[in-house]
Structures are given as structure tokens and as C-alpha cells.
Scaffold this active site. Structure first.
Site, PDB file in Angstrom:
ATOM      1  N   HIS A  54      42.495   2.312 -22.841  1.00 54.36           N
ATOM      2  CA  HIS A  54      41.552   3.180 -22.140  1.00 54.36           C
ATOM      3  C   HIS A  54      40.140   2.603 -22.259  1.00 54.36           C
ATOM      4  O   HIS A  54      39.825   1.930 -23.240  1.00 54.36           O
ATOM      5  CB  HIS A  54      41.619   4.579 -22.770  1.00 54.36           C
ATOM      6  CG  HIS A  54      40.799   5.612 -22.077  1.00 54.36           C
ATOM      7  ND1 HIS A  54      39.462   5.831 -22.367  1.00 54.36           N
ATOM      8  CD2 HIS A  54      41.125   6.509 -21.117  1.00 54.36           C
ATOM      9  CE1 HIS A  54      39.013   6.811 -21.608  1.00 54.36           C
ATOM     10  NE2 HIS A  54      39.981   7.235 -20.838  1.00 54.36           N
ATOM     11  N   GLU A 112      47.244  11.338 -19.169  1.00 52.93           N
ATOM     12  CA  GLU A 112      45.964  10.925 -19.778  1.00 52.93           C
ATOM     13  C   GLU A 112      45.015  12.106 -19.753  1.00 52.93           C
ATOM     14  O   GLU A 112      44.101  12.191 -18.926  1.00 52.93           O
ATOM     15  CB  GLU A 112      45.348   9.740 -19.029  1.00 52.93           C
ATOM     16  CG  GLU A 112      44.101   9.175 -19.714  1.00 52.93           C
ATOM     17  CD  GLU A 112      43.225   8.328 -18.817  1.00 52.93           C
ATOM     18  OE1 GLU A 112      41.997   8.437 -18.922  1.00 52.93           O
ATOM     19  OE2 GLU A 112      43.778   7.564 -18.004  1.00 52.93           O
ATOM     20  N   ASP A 160      43.437  13.141 -15.907  1.00 56.03           N
ATOM     21  CA  ASP A 160      42.222  12.895 -16.686  1.00 56.03           C
ATOM     22  C   ASP A 160      41.414  14.178 -16.826  1.00 56.03           C
ATOM     23  O   ASP A 160      40.196  14.198 -16.655  1.00 56.03           O
ATOM     24  CB  ASP A 160      41.375  11.766 -16.107  1.00 56.03           C
ATOM     25  CG  ASP A 160      40.521  11.089 -17.183  1.00 56.03           C
ATOM     26  OD1 ASP A 160      40.582  11.533 -18.343  1.00 56.03           O
ATOM     27  OD2 ASP A 160      39.803  10.137 -16.859  1.00 56.03           O
TER      28      ASP A 160
END
Length: 400
Positions: free
Chosen positions: A242, A87, A363
Site C-alpha cells: 500500500h 482494502e 478503500d
């Protein structure tokens, strides 16, 4: 599906002048972006906070207790372990015209803001250097929020999604051993989304889809989105669900407590509830081969499985699905570690859904790659299980 609420920025409390500048972490980015979208995030989300809980911080006393069983003779082997992060955000300047308006209203020091944006916009130099420095072999790239979900006009959303996907395809083609991609879809027009999904997977080689929660207040269990689920199942690719920085609505329980909005609680509650809508709405009964990925240790749903099952006999018969909720969480949901660098949470998620359904995520650039990789390497697992989390599950699920 209009949404005419104005964006409102809220200036966070000033930090004491004696403190050094704080590292630009996801907490600050989300706090500022949520403020720009009317969420009014202030207080604790923008104040200086440690990036890791004490029990998860690599090298801390608590971390030694959690991961103390690790055989140090395997240290070199773990250092050389392949790492795939699933991600990892990027941006395309100008692709979503509404994005600039949100950025301008971000209540955050300009220097920090510009550092995020130059890292989001960069797909080579800064990103690859960060990956190399921290031992990350592959990033699976996805378009950062705010994305096409903020666009009202369906035709504009279709054009933006195609442009973003074309830009991402070029980046992946330039570095095929380092990058893979999740497609952006214009869900405002479900038929066009099916066409773009097919193109993204079959022509551009993307590994799935990432979508930012709601479609201007509509959720993916609704009937108009069933053709998208059918195509996801047919193509055998997953949808990463998300959070969205622009909320679908404002919860009264958050009034007066802006710290509850965004990553500390609000995003987990809304995205977790969206995933439960998919379950209770029968999406996975109709499309049993479809799947979703959930960040933040599955938006805490793995820890709620027993409660969901224990209360399922109270669900009216006309709203029941074919299996208990835990079945879908173990068979149609994948969990990633994004933003939760806690060994206790990782152990709980793995115990709940199984080690083969947990994938590593950083992330980037909103979380520190060094901290996330340190958390991964120090996790209290045998090398074979650690390898599944670090890269094996991503390679299997995403066909890397």
C-alpha cells in the site's frame, strides 16, 4: 533508519464560498495527509472533483455504453450478490504516537477531518451501517496510514504493531461474519516481524499483511526482509503493498507541481516501482509461493506488461530473473480495484492478469461505498465473472 525531515502543512486554495461543502473523499484525505508529511499537496487534489470518471459513473450515458450489454433480468440477482471489500481502513487512537502530529498538520477543514477520523476509529456502528446500506457483506480491515512505518525505534514499532493487531482481532471476533483482518508488521525489526506475522495468522486468524510501502527508506526486496517473505510463503498468506503518506524521498520532477504527489501519480509510481523491485530482485524466484496485492488496478503495472517484456532482453544477464516480468504479474501479483472506479481500467486489468486475480475494494472511508459498489454492479461482465471479482477471488485467496 532515521528520517528527520519536518512535517510541513500547505494550505490548499479556498473553495468559492457559493459552493456547498464537498463530500469527504479519499482525494481530500490523501492531499491533506501528504501535505502534513512534507509532500506539499495542493491544487487539484484538494479542489472539488467528481469521484468517478464519466465513463464509469453508474447511470451516466457513458456508463450505459460501457455496461450496456448487461441483461437487466439479472438486476435482482446482482443486487443480492455477495460483496467482499479488501482494502478498508481503520485506526486505533493513540497506537502510533506520530500519527497525531501528522493529523494536526492536515490542511483541511476541521469538520471534514473529524468525519474521517470518527469513521476510521469506529469499528461497529458507523462502519456496519455503511456496509448494510450499500450491500457490502465483508470488509477486510487494515490499519490506516500513517502506520507503524513512520516509527523510528524498532522496539516502539513492535509494541505498536502488537497493540494494533490485538485491537483488530477483538473487532473481528465480535463480528466474524462481517470483518476479517490484515496484520500490521514492525518491519523495522525483521525478526520481530516474523514472530508477529506468525502470531497474527496462527493465533489471531488474520488473512495476510498490509504494509505501507517503504520501511523508512528501505524496500522489501532487500536481504534483511527475506525471512519475512519466507514466512509469508510458509503460511500461505499475501502481503498487500500500500502507499505510504510519508515519502522515502522527494522527486525533483514533482517540484512546482504538487498535484503530481500522492494519489494522482506519485503513489502509483513509487508503489509500482517497489513491486518491480520485488520482481527484478528475485523475491518471487526465491519464494515462488509468495504473493503481493496491489491496489489502484495494480498501480497500473498490468497496462505496462508488454513494455516490460519487450525491454527485458536489455537487462544485463547478472540481473535477470527466471521469467519475463509479465509472468510474475500473472502469478505472484493480485490486483484490487481500490480508488479506480473505471470500467475501462477494470476491463484492461482483467484482460492483462486474468479475472481470477482481480479483487474488489472500496478503500473505506476515503472513497464512497455507494459509488464503488455501483461501479462494481454495473461492470460489463457475466454474472459468474462478476461474482469472482466481487467475492469469489477474495474468498479463495484469503481463505475467508
Amino acid at each position: 533508519m532515521p528520517d528527520d525531515r519536518p512535517f510541513q502543512a500547505v494550505t490548499p486554495p479556498a473553495e468559492p464560498p457559493t459552493k456547498p461543502p464537498v463530500e469527504a473523499t479519499r482525494r481530500r484525505f490523501i492531499a491533506a495527509t501528504a501535505a502534513a508529511s512534507g509532500a506539499a499537496v495542493v491544487g487539484g487534489l484538494v479542489a472539488e472533483q467528481p469521484a468517478l470518471a464519466a465513463e464509469a459513473a453508474p447511470g451516466s450515458r457513458a456508463s450505459a455504453k460501457v455496461g450496456g450489454s448487461k441483461d437487466h433480468r439479472n438486476a435482482k440477482k446482482e443486487k443480492d450478490m455477495r460483496i467482499v471489500a479488501v482494502e478498508e481502513a481503520f485506526s486505533v487512537p493513540g497506537a502510533v504516537r506520530q500519527e497525531e502530529a501528522i493529523r494536526q498538520r492536515m490542511a483541511v477543514p476541521e469538520a471534514i477531518k473529524q468525519e474521517w477520523f470518527r469513521r476510521l476509529d469506529d469499528l461497529t456502528e458507523l462502519r456496519l451501517a455503511d456496509m448494510d446500506a450499500n450491500g457490502v457483506d465483508v470488509q477486510v480491515l487494515s490499519y490506516s496510514t500513517p502506520g507503524v512505518e513512520v516509527i523510528e525505534d524498532p522496539a516502539e514499532a513492535v509494541a505498536a504493531a502488537r497493540h494494533i493487531n490485538d485491537c483488530l482481532a477483538k473487532a473481528v471476533a465480535a463480528h466474524p461474519k462481517r470483518f476479517a483482518g490484515f496484520a500490521t508488521l514492525p518491519m523495522q525489526d525483521p525478526k520481530a516481524a516474523v514472530v508477529e506475522l506468525r502470531r497474527a495468522v496462527q493465533e489471531l486468524g488474520f488473512k495476510g499483511v498490509l504494509y505501507n510501502d517503504h520501511v523508512r527508506g528501505h524496500y522489501l526486496d532487500e536481504p534483511q526482509f527475506r525471512p519475512v517473505w519466507a514466512e509469508l510463503e510458509r503460511l500461505g498468506v499475501t502481503l498487500y503493498l500500500h502507499p505510504a503518506v510519508v515519502p522515502a524521498d522527494n522527486w525533483r520532477v514533482f517540484d512546482g507541481y504538487p498535484v503530481l504527489v500522492g494519489p494522482s501519480w506519485g503513489w502509483t509510481a513509487t508503489v509500482g516501482a517497489h513491486a518491480l523491485r520485488l520482481i527484478y530482485g528475485g523475491v518471487f524466484d526465491q519464494f515462488p509461493g509468495a504473493s503481493v496485492m496491489l491496489g489502484h488496478m495494480g498501480e497500473l503495472l498490468p497496462f505496462q506488461m508488454a513494455r516490460l517484456d519487450s525491454r527485458y532482453d536489455q537487462v544485463p544477464a547478472e540481473h535477470r530473473v527466471q521469467h519475463l516480468p509479465s509472468y510474475y504479474l500473472r502469478n505472484n501479483v493480485y490486483v484490487t480495484t481500490s480508488g479506480v472506479m473505471s470500467h475501462a481500467a477494470l476491463l484492461g486489468a482483467v484482460h492483462a492478469v486474468g479475472v481470477d486475480r482481480v479483487l474488489f475494494s472500496i478503500d473505506y472511508p476515503f472513497e464512497s461505498s455507494a459509488e464503488a459498489v455501483g461501479f462494481l454492479r454495473s461492470a460489463p461482465y457475466a454474472p459468474a465473472d462478476l461474482a469472482r471479482i466481487a467475492h469469489g477471488n477474495a474468498e479463495r485467496v484469503l481463505v475467508l
